[in-house]
Design a protein around this motif. Structure first.
Motif, PDB file in Angstrom:
ATOM      1  N   GLU A 772      20.412 -41.990 -46.405  1.00 53.50           N
ATOM      2  CA  GLU A 772      20.176 -42.321 -47.866  1.00 53.50           C
ATOM      3  C   GLU A 772      18.814 -41.982 -48.198  1.00 53.50           C
ATOM      4  O   GLU A 772      18.086 -41.490 -47.711  1.00 53.50           O
ATOM      5  CB  GLU A 772      20.088 -44.129 -47.811  1.00 53.50           C
ATOM      6  N   VAL A 814      23.688 -47.342 -54.252  1.00 50.09           N
ATOM      7  CA  VAL A 814      23.695 -48.156 -52.925  1.00 50.09           C
ATOM      8  C   VAL A 814      23.103 -49.526 -53.568  1.00 50.09           C
ATOM      9  O   VAL A 814      23.623 -50.617 -53.663  1.00 50.09           O
ATOM     10  CB  VAL A 814      22.977 -47.815 -51.774  1.00 50.09           C
ATOM     11  N   ASN A 832      23.430 -43.386 -51.545  1.00 55.55           N
ATOM     12  CA  ASN A 832      24.039 -42.740 -50.234  1.00 55.55           C
ATOM     13  C   ASN A 832      24.095 -41.084 -50.562  1.00 55.55           C
ATOM     14  O   ASN A 832      24.766 -40.552 -51.242  1.00 55.55           O
ATOM     15  CB  ASN A 832      25.537 -43.139 -50.166  1.00 55.55           C
TER      16      ASN A 832
END
Length: 860
Positions: A772, A814, A832
């Motif tokens: 991430e 996210v 992500n």
């Protein structure tokens, strides 16, 4: 007179505005006519249809080939040339000009040549004409910028320039003096004898703004003159002529009203002449002098009767007044959804007959009625009022004549249970039989075609050009173009099935072959004219043209979004959206009503750039041309064959039309549904729909082959499966950048983030083992917008709040939470990264992540 064509200005030779002409007898004892001919086909040409013109070289070659009398240059608004024609002004023996002609030659000082008769001269300049007045029979001067042509000799008048000069201001002077001026001697007396019209200032404004020409008046009243007039002085005169009509030439009232308009300025009251007259006084005097008719309320309308070849008005008091020297015999009335058109013979009291076409709304406007009446003749006179026209319309409506259904523009229409093609001058059914009950309204024909002038293709035609059509470039391009072009012939049927039809965009570097493909392949298939410059579009012109065809495409070239005016670019983008989605175009009128335009023409857009907005691109079949495509010798030979086979392509277009009229609606629906279902597994729904429309087009092409006893593979050199694979490859390669996903504005924004040099651990930071990444978007979004401006990035830029709103709906978003930056915790948008990298080109950040990961410096 000997032709000296080599002496013609080079810039005129470079224009594709040339025709040939031949002297042909008109009738016993009458002067022969100069009939224009198409230098390419040898058939008759039209001065308002660019598809019937050719190049200078083609005209010179045709001169000898077909034995024509000479060549001609056609004036068109697209080329910005103006022709000034002066008849009977030169002594053919001495070469001496009349004083008036010599003055005009001196004022314009541009290329001038002697006419074929030797008794007149032609002057060609660059510039813009005033909006009204093109001919003055008393001075013998005519001025044209479109719809006419000059017979060219190359015999330049001695002492005049050899090149064409820009002379807009000089044109205004000549127009004012020799077109508007030199009227009847009693014009000033008429000015003094003012018509009394009991209208208040408020009533004048109300009537002027709601009249048929009310839009023009309203624009002038609000000071919006720049798009219609070359100077404000010309606009001042135009507004005053409107006021002269409604006030009965009452200069006091005209002056009072003008001062309330937004054209009023200090210059109005300044002394401009040696006798002390102000600029405003002179404009008022000129407007009063040049206004022939005035508004006159009709208290008792009376009735109209015919006698001795004239119309007489029987007034309420029993008196009789002759109001014309002609009568009108309607031939046919064409009724459309919103208006009607009357074609009629106008016969004067000497028995001379003239064919005229009126929209019924033109009987509500005196000036428009007279404009149509007086075309190319001085033999028809109407002296009645605007109110009398309503009586005349009522009188004509009671006469027997043929009635037909009218449609706006040309194309395919469902008529009496069958599909027919309505052309400019006739309509045909699928069997090629003429259909009598439906015609195109004459004044709605913007896009033109000569499809009905050609027979259908035969087996030899398809065997000759078929393989070349699919081999002159890589299959991804050729198949897409054939699928799109053939699909255009079915566009109205697809629309009836509520299927949206794509636009075609040809883009690429200069010299890559895109414009040649348009001119040598696409245009001949539709037997249509030249493309319009994308940088010159206005809302009115694009909507009016789009509403004039549902089959022949609307063509735009020279599309360069990075250099286009923002207003015109937005106009074109809005048009591309609305036309694809089936929305009507709308244009407001001064009376607050709205004019609707059905945007039905297919669209072809050609240029070095392509639309950058994802929503626009999704509505298109986009093809990228490059010079590498032209290096293959076999492809060059194929294109050369097509370039020499214009007539065969014309005939192919006629065959596609015939088969399209026959093509069963159920089959169209089945083919489209099957293709869409298969394609939607891999592509966005719009892209799948667009490709499916091209598949339907390919199946229509296959029907043309089958009708002639050939298979698709025999003609094209590939199977239908291979053709559909080429279609998909083109979409992946050129529209979806090698994938099956059309990047959104948010995706494109992240790609710019990747290359604009964001600072790691300050603007963004990797977390969770590099899976991430957190972005402090608010910190650097202003830098992003500055970066776009500095690097001239053309795609859509979202306002910060809108970007965040759309980002939160992306599959790679996210959450919004705290991430460490520069040793402190700040709120960030967490993404992500693996999903982001699948959707977007994030090469720089991917390289950085790999480097950090292998060094073990990724945050957790």
């Amino acid at each position: 007179m000997k032709l000296e064509l080599e002496r013609l200005p080079q810039e005129l030779k470079e224009q594709k505005c040339w025709i040939c002409w031949r002297l042909e007898p008109k009738g016993e004892g009458e002067k022969p006519d100069k009939i224009p001919y198409n230098p390419i086909t040898g058939r008759k040409a039209m001065s308002n249809n660019p598809a019937t013109w050719g190049s200078f070289q083609q005209a010179v070659k045709a001169l000898e080939k077909y034995g024509f009398s000479g060549i001609g240059f056609v004036f068109s608004k697209a080329n910005a040339y103006v022709g000034v024609d002066i008849d009977n002004c030169r002594n053919p023996e001495t070469g001496e000009l009349t004083a008036e002609a010599q003055e005009i030659v001196d004022i314009l000082s541009s290329y001038t040549e002697i006419s074929p008769s030797g008794r007149g001269i032609h002057i060609i300049v660059k510039g813009e004409l005033p909006k009204s007045g093109r001919k003055n029979s008393r001075t013998g001067v005519e001025m044209y910028e479109s719809g006419r042509y000059f017979t060219m000799t190359g015999n330049r008048l001695p002492g005049t320039p050899s090149e064409v000069a820009e002379r807009t201001e000089a044109l205004q002077e000549v127009h004012s003096k020799y077109i508007l001026g030199k009227r009847k001697k009693n014009s000033k007396a008429r000015d003094k004898k003012r018509v009394s019209v009991p209208l208040s200032d408020e009533a004048v404004l109300q009537k002027a703004k709601t009249a048929q020409n009310g839009e023009e008046f309203a624009l002038l009243w609000e000071g919006n003159w720049q798009e219609r007039y070359a100077s404000q002085s010309e606009a001042d005169l135009a507004l005053c002529m409107h006021l002269a009509f409604w006030t009965g030439r009452n200069k006091e009232q005209m002056d009072r009203l003008f001062r309330q308009s937004k054209l009023y300025r200090e210059k109005w009251d300044k002394a401009h002449y040696a006798d002390g007259r102000t600029y405003g006084e002179e404009v008022l005097a000129k407007a009063a002098e040049n206004t022939a008719d005035c508004y006159s309320p009709v208290e008792d309308k009376g009735s109209i009767v015919e006698k001795d070849g004239r119309y007489l008005k029987l007034k309420g008091d029993g008196s009789v007044l002759a109001i014309s020297n002609f009568i009108i015999r309607p031939i046919e009335i064409i009724e459309a959804e919103e208006e009607a058109q009357v074609s009629a013979e106008v016969i004067n009291d000497r028995g001379e007959s003239f064919r005229r076409t009126y929209l019924t709304t033109e009987f509500g406007n005196l000036q428009k009625f007279k404009n149509v009446l007086n075309q190319n003749t001085l033999s028809l006179c109407y002296t009645g009022t605007e109110g009398d026209l309503e009586l005349l319309k009522n009188h004509i409506s009671k006469q027997d004549c043929q009635q037909k259904k009218g449609v706006k523009g040309i194309g395919s229409f469902l008529f009496e249970g069958r599909w027919v093609f309505v052309g400019e001058d006739r309509s045909v059914d699928a069997a090629g039989n003429e259909v009598q009950g439906i015609v195109s309204l004459k004044k709605t024909r913007e896009i033109k075609t000569q499809l009905l002038d050609f027979p259908s293709a035969d087996k030899h035609d398809l065997q000759k050009i078929g393989t070349a059509l699919f081999e002159y470039n890589e299959p991804a391009k050729t198949v897409s173009i054939i699928g799109f072009c053939a699909g255009c012939f079915l566009k109205e049927k697809l629309r009836t099935l509520q299927i949206k039809f794509p636009h075609l965009v040809l883009t690429g570097e200069q010299g890559s072959g895109k414009s040649n493909t348009l001119e040598r392949v696409i245009i001949p298939i539709f037997s249509t004219g030249i493309a319009s410059g994308a940088s010159k579009v206005t809302p009115f012109t694009v909507m009016k043209a789009s509403a004039s065809s549902n089959l022949i495409p609307q063509l735009f070239d020279e599309f360069k979004p990075s250099t286009m005016d923002k207003y015109r670019l937005e106009t074109l983008y809005n048009h591309l959206r609305d036309a694809y989605d089936g929305h009507d175009g709308q244009r407001g009128r001064p009376d607050l009503s709205v004019m609707q335009y059905k945007l039905s023409a297919p669209i072809v857009l050609v240029g070095e750039g392509a639309p950058t907005e994802p929503a626009i691109r999704e509505r298109c079949i986009e093809l990228l041309f490059n010079k590498k495509d032209l290096k293959d010798a076999a492809r060059r030979r194929a294109f050369s064959l097509l370039a020499k086979s214009s007539s065969a392509l014309d005939r192919l277009g006629r065959s596609l039309l015939t088969q399209a009229l026959k093509f069963d609606m159920a089959k169209i629906k089945a083919v489209h549904e099957e293709a869409s279902r298969r394609l939607e597994e891999d592509y966005p729904s719009r892209v799948a729909n667009n490709l499916a429309c091209c598949v339907v087009g390919l199946r229509l092409f296959e029907e043309v082959c089958r009708e002639l006893g050939l298979t698709f593979e025999e003609v094209s050199g590939m199977t239908m499966v291979q053709a559909e694979q080429a279609l998909e490859f083109g979409a992946k390669e050129y529209l979806l950048d090698g994938g099956t996903y059309n990047k959104s504005v948010v995706d494109l924004t992240f790609e710019i983030f990747d290359r604009m040099g964001l600072e790691h651990e300050h603007d963004f930071n990797f977390i969770n083992g590099g899976t991430e990444v957190g972005f402090d978007i608010k910190r650097f979004y202003d830098r992003y917008t500055k970066y776009r401006r500095e690097h001239v990035i053309g795609n859509e830029c979202l306002e910060y709040g809108q970007f965040i709103k759309q980002l939160k709906h992306k599959e790679y978003f996210v959450n919004y939470r705290n991430v460490r930056f520069d040793g402190e915790s700040r709120k960030a948008y967490v993404i992500n990264f693996d999903l982001l990298a699948k959707c977007c080109d994030m090469g720089n950040l991917e390289a950085l992540r790999d480097k950090l990961f292998f060094k073990g410096k990724v945050s957790s």
